[in-house]
Write a protein that holds these residues in place. Structure first.
Motif, PDB file in Angstrom:
ATOM      1  N   GLU A 212      38.619 139.571 -37.411  1.00  0.00           N
ATOM      2  CA  GLU A 212      37.804 138.395 -37.719  1.00  0.00           C
ATOM      3  C   GLU A 212      36.604 138.822 -38.566  1.00  0.00           C
ATOM      4  O   GLU A 212      35.894 139.764 -38.209  1.00  0.00           O
ATOM      5  CB  GLU A 212      37.320 137.717 -36.442  1.00  0.00           C
ATOM      6  N   TYR A 213      36.396 138.124 -39.676  1.00  0.00           N
ATOM      7  CA  TYR A 213      35.295 138.412 -40.587  1.00  0.00           C
ATOM      8  C   TYR A 213      34.158 137.424 -40.326  1.00  0.00           C
ATOM      9  O   TYR A 213      34.381 136.214 -40.258  1.00  0.00           O
ATOM     10  CB  TYR A 213      35.757 138.285 -42.037  1.00  0.00           C
ATOM     11  N   ALA A 214      32.943 137.954 -40.208  1.00  0.00           N
ATOM     12  CA  ALA A 214      31.793 137.096 -39.917  1.00  0.00           C
ATOM     13  C   ALA A 214      30.663 137.391 -40.887  1.00  0.00           C
ATOM     14  O   ALA A 214      30.495 138.520 -41.355  1.00  0.00           O
ATOM     15  CB  ALA A 214      31.323 137.300 -38.481  1.00  0.00           C
ATOM     16  N   LEU A 215      29.883 136.368 -41.182  1.00  0.00           N
ATOM     17  CA  LEU A 215      28.702 136.522 -42.035  1.00  0.00           C
ATOM     18  C   LEU A 215      27.465 136.117 -41.249  1.00  0.00           C
ATOM     19  O   LEU A 215      27.530 135.329 -40.307  1.00  0.00           O
ATOM     20  CB  LEU A 215      28.835 135.710 -43.320  1.00  0.00           C
ATOM     21  N   THR A 216      26.347 136.688 -41.648  1.00  0.00           N
ATOM     22  CA  THR A 216      25.071 136.316 -41.064  1.00  0.00           C
ATOM     23  C   THR A 216      23.996 136.355 -42.136  1.00  0.00           C
ATOM     24  O   THR A 216      24.078 137.162 -43.086  1.00  0.00           O
ATOM     25  CB  THR A 216      24.691 137.247 -39.886  1.00  0.00           C
ATOM     26  N   ALA A 217      23.017 135.473 -42.013  1.00  0.00           N
ATOM     27  CA  ALA A 217      21.884 135.440 -42.941  1.00  0.00           C
ATOM     28  C   ALA A 217      20.764 136.301 -42.367  1.00  0.00           C
ATOM     29  O   ALA A 217      20.334 136.096 -41.223  1.00  0.00           O
ATOM     30  CB  ALA A 217      21.404 134.005 -43.140  1.00  0.00           C
ATOM     31  N   ILE A 218      20.303 137.260 -43.146  1.00  0.00           N
ATOM     32  CA  ILE A 218      19.221 138.134 -42.718  1.00  0.00           C
ATOM     33  C   ILE A 218      17.916 137.342 -42.729  1.00  0.00           C
ATOM     34  O   ILE A 218      17.695 136.472 -43.582  1.00  0.00           O
ATOM     35  CB  ILE A 218      19.115 139.370 -43.630  1.00  0.00           C
ATOM     36  N   ASN A 219      17.050 137.634 -41.773  1.00  0.00           N
ATOM     37  CA  ASN A 219      15.787 136.903 -41.675  1.00  0.00           C
ATOM     38  C   ASN A 219      15.035 136.886 -43.004  1.00  0.00           C
ATOM     39  O   ASN A 219      14.978 137.896 -43.710  1.00  0.00           O
ATOM     40  CB  ASN A 219      14.893 137.531 -40.605  1.00  0.00           C
ATOM     41  N   ASP A 220      14.425 135.734 -43.314  1.00  0.00           N
ATOM     42  CA  ASP A 220      13.632 135.541 -44.532  1.00  0.00           C
ATOM     43  C   ASP A 220      14.466 135.703 -45.800  1.00  0.00           C
ATOM     44  O   ASP A 220      13.949 136.093 -46.858  1.00  0.00           O
ATOM     45  CB  ASP A 220      12.432 136.509 -44.574  1.00  0.00           C
ATOM     46  N   CYS A 221      15.761 135.412 -45.712  1.00  0.00           N
ATOM     47  CA  CYS A 221      16.609 135.492 -46.901  1.00  0.00           C
ATOM     48  C   CYS A 221      16.229 134.397 -47.889  1.00  0.00           C
ATOM     49  O   CYS A 221      15.593 133.394 -47.537  1.00  0.00           O
ATOM     50  CB  CYS A 221      18.084 135.357 -46.514  1.00  0.00           C
ATOM     51  N   ARG A 222      16.601 134.581 -49.147  1.00  0.00           N
ATOM     52  CA  ARG A 222      16.368 133.559 -50.153  1.00  0.00           C
ATOM     53  C   ARG A 222      17.138 132.290 -49.786  1.00  0.00           C
ATOM     54  O   ARG A 222      18.283 132.368 -49.336  1.00  0.00           O
ATOM     55  CB  ARG A 222      16.817 134.059 -51.527  1.00  0.00           C
ATOM     56  N   PRO A 223      16.552 131.114 -49.986  1.00  0.00           N
ATOM     57  CA  PRO A 223      17.266 129.879 -49.669  1.00  0.00           C
ATOM     58  C   PRO A 223      18.612 129.770 -50.370  1.00  0.00           C
ATOM     59  O   PRO A 223      19.565 129.220 -49.803  1.00  0.00           O
ATOM     60  CB  PRO A 223      16.292 128.790 -50.141  1.00  0.00           C
ATOM     61  N   ALA A 224      18.703 130.297 -51.587  1.00  0.00           N
ATOM     62  CA  ALA A 224      19.967 130.217 -52.320  1.00  0.00           C
ATOM     63  C   ALA A 224      21.080 130.977 -51.618  1.00  0.00           C
ATOM     64  O   ALA A 224      22.262 130.666 -51.789  1.00  0.00           O
ATOM     65  CB  ALA A 224      19.781 130.757 -53.736  1.00  0.00           C
ATOM     66  N   ALA A 225      20.713 131.979 -50.809  1.00  0.00           N
ATOM     67  CA  ALA A 225      21.728 132.741 -50.092  1.00  0.00           C
ATOM     68  C   ALA A 225      22.486 131.854 -49.110  1.00  0.00           C
ATOM     69  O   ALA A 225      23.688 132.024 -48.897  1.00  0.00           O
ATOM     70  CB  ALA A 225      21.086 133.911 -49.357  1.00  0.00           C
TER      71      ALA A 225
END
Length: 255
Positions: A212-225
């Motif tokens: 299973e492949y998962a993604l996560t947004a790192i804290n304070d990431c750019r909104p476009a991410a």
């Protein structure tokens, strides 16, 4: 629509097994939004460690759920989301005599040499060891045998030198230093098409596992991410993953 002058590049750390599909995902996203995306590939465990040590990409795309979950538990990222699944398969030398029907018996043969990726550092290796543990349900003592003889051919570092044209896995299979390599079907298909000595063998369901492949947004990431993350989960993004052999998780029924 934003343009590249409005937004600096989104920085993405991504599992090496996504290296073929991500250019298509990035191209489609950037064409639609004008936002550039920079990718750094590597074994997911090593990339996760980089983030723990202070690196701050915007998104982390892992080949498992565990590494992004660990970042979330440390308070370094948001909750992980599964965005695709893969299939574990075996790339074997044609003269090794390995089939789906005799897979368990042949892999336990002391003379058969097994190659894997590196567990803990690369999820592909973790999945291989999960398969070894399932062997134990069919033959007591089999995990010890497989654990002892498995050759960790890749995944121990972000870059691996190789003298051959197809990488250390194909080199080992061609030279006979490995008879079987356990890995993702999405990568095995390309190698099987390029290297005449090998073929893909389906791993029996009784011992196989589902990556299973998962993604996560790192804290304070750019909104476009977050827009790129949503694109990966969108119909067009999921279709692209499907075209490259992944199993989509967010397509409408019947799509």
């Amino acid at each position: 629509m934003q343009t590249s002058s409005d937004q600096s590049s989104i920085r993405v750390y991504a599992a090496g097994s996504l290296r073929y599909v991500l250019p298509s995902l990035v191209s489609a996203f950037s064409e639609m939004t004008g936002i550039p995306v920079e990718i750094r590939h590597g074994p997911a465990g090593l990339l996760r460690q980089r983030i723990e040590d202070g690196d701050r990409p915007d998104l982390f795309l892992s080949a498992d759920f565990g590494h992004p979950s660990h970042l979330a538990q440390l308070g370094l990222s948001g909750p992980p989301v599964v965005f695709a699944r893969n299939t574990m398969s075996a790339l074997v030398r044609r003269d090794a005599g390995v089939t789906t029907a005799n897979f368990i018996e042949r892999l336990l043969d002391p003379a058969l040499k097994i190659g894997t990726s590196t567990p803990l550092k690369d999820p592909s290796g973790d999945y291989a060891w999960a398969i070894f543990r399932r062997f134990e349900e069919h033959a007591t003592g089999s995990f010890r045998i497989l654990d002892a003889k498995a050759l960790k051919l890749v995944g121990g570092s972000e870059t691996v030198a190789t003298s051959g044209p197809y990488g250390p896995v194909a080199d080992a299979l061609a030279a006979g230093t490995a008879d079987v390599f356990l890995g993702y079907l999405t990568g095995m298909q390309r190698l099987a098409a390029e290297v005449p000595e090998v073929e893909i063998v389906q791993i029996p369901a009784a011992v196989n596992v589902v990556p299973e492949y998962a993604l996560t947004a790192i804290n304070d990431c750019r909104p476009a991410a977050l827009s790129f993350a949503l694109f990966i989960m969108s119909g067009p993004g999921q279709k692209l993953l499907q075209e490259f052999g992944f199993k989509p998780v967010a397509l409408p029924a019947g799509a």
